[in-house]
Design a protein around this motif. Sequence first.
Motif, short mmCIF file in Angstrom:
data_model
loop_
_atom_site.label_atom_id
_atom_site.label_comp_id
_atom_site.label_asym_id
_atom_site.label_seq_id
_atom_site.Cartn_x
_atom_site.Cartn_y
_atom_site.Cartn_z
N LEU A 3 0.83 -1.20 0.00
CA LEU A 3 0.00 0.00 0.00
C LEU A 3 0.87 1.25 0.00
CD1 LEU A 3 -2.64 -1.11 2.66
CD2 LEU A 3 -2.94 -1.07 0.17
N PHE A 4 0.30 2.35 -0.52
CA PHE A 4 0.99 3.64 -0.56
C PHE A 4 0.08 4.65 0.14
CE2 PHE A 4 2.59 7.60 -2.19
CZ PHE A 4 3.95 7.38 -2.42
N ILE A 5 0.45 5.02 1.36
CA ILE A 5 -0.41 5.87 2.19
C ILE A 5 0.18 7.27 2.32
CG2 ILE A 5 -1.62 6.06 4.39
CD1 ILE A 5 -2.31 3.52 2.73
N THR A 6 -0.64 8.25 1.98
CA THR A 6 -0.25 9.66 2.02
C THR A 6 -1.06 10.41 3.06
OG1 THR A 6 0.26 9.65 -0.36
CG2 THR A 6 -0.10 11.81 0.68
N SER A 7 -0.41 11.30 3.82
CA SER A 7 -1.13 12.26 4.64
C SER A 7 -0.40 13.60 4.57
CB SER A 7 -1.30 11.79 6.09
OG SER A 7 -2.28 12.60 6.74
N LYS A 8 -0.98 14.61 5.24
CA LYS A 8 -0.47 15.97 5.12
C LYS A 8 -0.50 16.68 6.46
CE LYS A 8 -3.01 15.92 0.76
NZ LYS A 8 -4.04 14.94 1.17
N VAL A 9 0.49 17.53 6.69
CA VAL A 9 0.52 18.35 7.91
C VAL A 9 -0.31 19.62 7.66
CG1 VAL A 9 2.73 19.42 7.25
CG2 VAL A 9 1.96 19.50 9.62
N TRP A 10 -1.20 19.92 8.60
CA TRP A 10 -2.09 21.08 8.43
C TRP A 10 -1.37 22.37 8.81
CZ3 TRP A 10 -5.48 22.73 5.50
CH2 TRP A 10 -6.32 23.81 5.82
N ASN A 11 -1.95 23.48 8.36
CA ASN A 11 -1.33 24.80 8.49
C ASN A 11 -1.05 25.19 9.94
OD1 ASN A 11 -1.76 24.79 5.74
ND2 ASN A 11 -3.57 26.09 5.84
N SER A 12 -1.97 24.87 10.84
CA SER A 12 -1.81 25.26 12.24
C SER A 12 -0.68 24.49 12.91
CB SER A 12 -3.11 25.04 13.01
OG SER A 12 -3.53 23.70 12.91
#
Length: 279
Positions: free
Chosen positions: A74-83
């Motif tokens: 699997l290839f799992i992506t997430s992102k860091v939010w602005n705050s």
Amino acid sequence: MLNDLSSTTTLHNGVEMPWLGLGVFKVEDGDEVIHSVTKAIENGYRSIDTAAVYKNEEGVGQAIKQSDVARDQLFITSKVWNSDQGYQSTLDAFESTLARLQLDYLDLYLIHWPVPELNKYKDTWRALEKLYKEGKIRAIGVSNFKESHLAELIKDCEIVPMVNQVEFHPHLTQEPLRAYCRDHHIQLEAWSPLKQGELLDDPILTEIANHHNKTVAQVIIRWDLQSGVVTIPKSVKEHRIISNADVFDFELTAEEMSQINAMNKDDRRGPDPDAFNKY
């Protein structure tokens, strides 16, 4: 190159990333996102894209845990939010994301927006570089970065971003940005490839779709792939998840590609990254 859902592009660090994945923006946590991710994986998807601000990482993690597919497939992506931008706060946010997803590592972690007025994305990037060097992330990148943001980041960074995920569809073809990313070996990835449904009745796309006996959505997704752009259409309905992936048995002609490219209006559905300051 584009044979089926297992087809990948190779990022500049050698990591293979699927050309087509499932996005879960605005998918409710709990049963809805668990169902969506589960059905995607059951039907051959191997790439899932979420983010801290989507507030559904826990459900995504539950679906992954319940899956019969091995984690390394699997290839799992997430992102860091602005705050959470900034060096230490990004490191903390990443650990929280991992915990919610119940994973030991991420395949791709992105800075969600540049937020120029915060002026923290360089510190945030240093945190991503640290996590990458520690082996906690297989690839690092950015999202919604224009050429100016990328140039500023690259000026001081140790590692050039591997991916830039941006709004991309026939009304926003981002030609100068695509050229910049090609020159720096940054893989472009499309969010909102269908312009949140606005393009599904377009007469040009409809004519091309009828010619190939395909849907407009399938034509747009195929255009993405033939343009060398990774794409992550979202759906919560299994038949649409299956349909969105049924794009490997036809090819758009050079003339059809040109017709779609000519539809560009520089028209954004989402905010302008230079002005977006929500945090």
